[in-house]
Design an enzyme around this catalytic site. Sequence first.
Site, mmCIF file in Angstrom:
data_model
loop_
_atom_site.group_PDB
_atom_site.id
_atom_site.type_symbol
_atom_site.label_atom_id
_atom_site.label_comp_id
_atom_site.label_asym_id
_atom_site.label_seq_id
_atom_site.Cartn_x
_atom_site.Cartn_y
_atom_site.Cartn_z
ATOM 1 N N HIS A 121 0.872 -1.172 0.000
ATOM 2 C CA HIS A 121 0.000 0.000 0.000
ATOM 3 C C HIS A 121 0.915 1.231 0.000
ATOM 4 C CE1 HIS A 121 -2.947 2.790 1.886
ATOM 5 N NE2 HIS A 121 -3.877 1.923 1.556
ATOM 6 N N ASP A 198 2.510 -5.005 8.092
ATOM 7 C CA ASP A 198 1.310 -4.187 7.974
ATOM 8 C C ASP A 198 0.115 -5.146 8.003
ATOM 9 O OD1 ASP A 198 -0.922 -2.868 6.996
ATOM 10 O OD2 ASP A 198 0.107 -1.979 5.274
ATOM 11 N N GLN A 201 -4.947 -5.361 6.529
ATOM 12 C CA GLN A 201 -5.872 -6.186 5.745
ATOM 13 C C GLN A 201 -6.033 -7.588 6.324
ATOM 14 O OE1 GLN A 201 -8.327 -5.535 3.471
ATOM 15 N NE2 GLN A 201 -7.136 -3.695 3.258
ATOM 16 N N LYS A 224 -11.047 -1.139 9.964
ATOM 17 C CA LYS A 224 -11.201 -2.279 9.058
ATOM 18 C C LYS A 224 -11.633 -3.532 9.806
ATOM 19 C CE LYS A 224 -8.303 -0.397 5.490
ATOM 20 N NZ LYS A 224 -7.022 -0.376 4.788
ATOM 21 N N CYS A 362 -4.573 2.600 -3.814
ATOM 22 C CA CYS A 362 -3.355 3.038 -3.121
ATOM 23 C C CYS A 362 -2.206 2.062 -3.333
ATOM 24 C CB CYS A 362 -3.589 3.221 -1.617
ATOM 25 S SG CYS A 362 -4.764 4.484 -1.218
HETATM 26 C C1 LIG Z 1 -6.048 0.421 4.625
HETATM 27 C C2 LIG Z 1 -4.635 0.006 4.547
HETATM 28 C C3 LIG Z 1 -3.602 0.827 5.021
HETATM 29 C C4 LIG Z 1 -3.849 2.207 5.540
HETATM 30 O O1 LIG Z 1 -4.673 2.225 6.648
HETATM 31 P P1 LIG Z 1 -5.194 3.610 7.238
HETATM 32 O O2 LIG Z 1 -6.286 3.211 8.176
HETATM 33 O O3 LIG Z 1 -5.692 4.421 6.086
HETATM 34 O O4 LIG Z 1 -4.040 4.259 7.925
HETATM 35 C C5 LIG Z 1 -2.310 0.357 4.956
HETATM 36 N N1 LIG Z 1 -2.040 -0.857 4.462
HETATM 37 C C6 LIG Z 1 -2.987 -1.684 4.001
HETATM 38 C C7 LIG Z 1 -2.630 -3.037 3.477
HETATM 39 C C8 LIG Z 1 -4.318 -1.272 4.014
HETATM 40 O O5 LIG Z 1 -5.268 -2.081 3.556
#
Ligand SMILES: *Cc1c(COP(=O)(O)O)cnc(C)c1O
Length: 404
Positions: A121, A198, A201, A224, A362
């Site tokens: 991302h 990260d 997801q 999320k 993104c």
């Molecule tokens: C949504 C997302 C982000 C960013 O999250 P924010 O809540 O906008 O800070 C980063 N990495 C992944 C894989 C995402 O799906």
Amino acid sequence: MLDVQKIRKDFPILQREVNGKPLIYFDNAATSQTPQQVIDVIVDYYSNYNANIHRGVHSLSQEATDAYEQARLKIQKHFNAKQSHEIIFTSGTTHSINLIANGFSSLLKKGDEIIVSALEHHSNIVPWQMLCERTGASLRVIPMNENGDLILSEYEALLNENTKLVFVNHISNALGTINPIEYIIEKAHAIGAAVLVDGAQSCPHLKPDVQALDVDFYVCSAHKICGPTGVGMLYGKEEWLNKLPPYQGGGEMIAEVSFEKTTYAGLPHKFEAGTPNICGGIAFGAALDYMNAIGFENIAEYENELLEYGTAELQKIEGLKIYGTAKEKTSVISFNVGAIHPYDIGTILDKMGIAVRTGHHCAQPIMDFYKIPGTIRASFMFYNTKEEIDAFITALKKAIMMLS
Ligand SMILES: *Cc1c(COP(=O)(O)O)cnc(C)c1O
């Protein structure tokens, strides 16, 4: 098994109509919907004990502090962190990543290398580019293949004595690929590099165990995972969090302040300057309670069914191409139909009450890899149904007819 009709009643928004049609919400990878149980916690906070935390002797402040710290304990337990002060509240994944990238500014030097993956991302690319500019370190990228899998032999070839950090997402938001992070972590640790995962997801679909993973940093956003926006967390191993300098200065993060010298508070407060999103933190805990009550194994099993069903139905449509066909993936389907622009399909679907994401998600480097401007992305959560997928397929076919 999970009772989807019962679950759907928990989500007020799923009862509404959009453009005169029942809402079909397939944009869960961008943000999830919020159940009444979490909304109630938010209303209760502002109705009954809204106060600033960690500073007041009065009852409201103590109630708010207790609830906020309880939420931290829930998060600790959920991710199986060894200690509660290894959980830092942030405003979300992006904030968590920037906090770490900033912290490493003083730990990196020219010649050091940072590895990221081709599946990242933007929020997991740009902060590292900024870090490289500040420190003279360089960025290396693990390439991907046509299926949307990372090429692990190339990853191993990138690792060397200059590698200091490896950053990879657990699950790709654009393609749904589940990355083999256990393997990635093990290989990085073998040469002494730290790993940040990260989890933005992955946390909606599975329950990561940070100790079993032996990961150095793990980050996610509450919005999320059925929680509110503006709050998230950073897990960091204590030894790493002690090594990193504070990110922001201000109230809450200090031990003592004078104009000659200020000393910093211990963990977790060192990284939590200023008044946090108190209500958000408490609601984040409530969201984890909600999802744990359904059970992550049930969630994964049901979402897999939706993924398989949706994939099979979409594949029947002539000229439709799915991007991201990794063996290990979650309920995200990215696709295009012939030369039709994703935006045009998305607009017509919206007229029929269906919310999907269109664009580069993104993750422009992935789109560049496939040489496309973007995709249509349908992403499912445990409150979606096969009937919704059927309605979506019918609407999609109509849109294709209108546009060809
Ligand atoms: C949504 C997302 C982000 C960013 O999250 P924010 O809540 O906008 O800070 C980063 N990495 C992944 C894989 C995402 O799906």
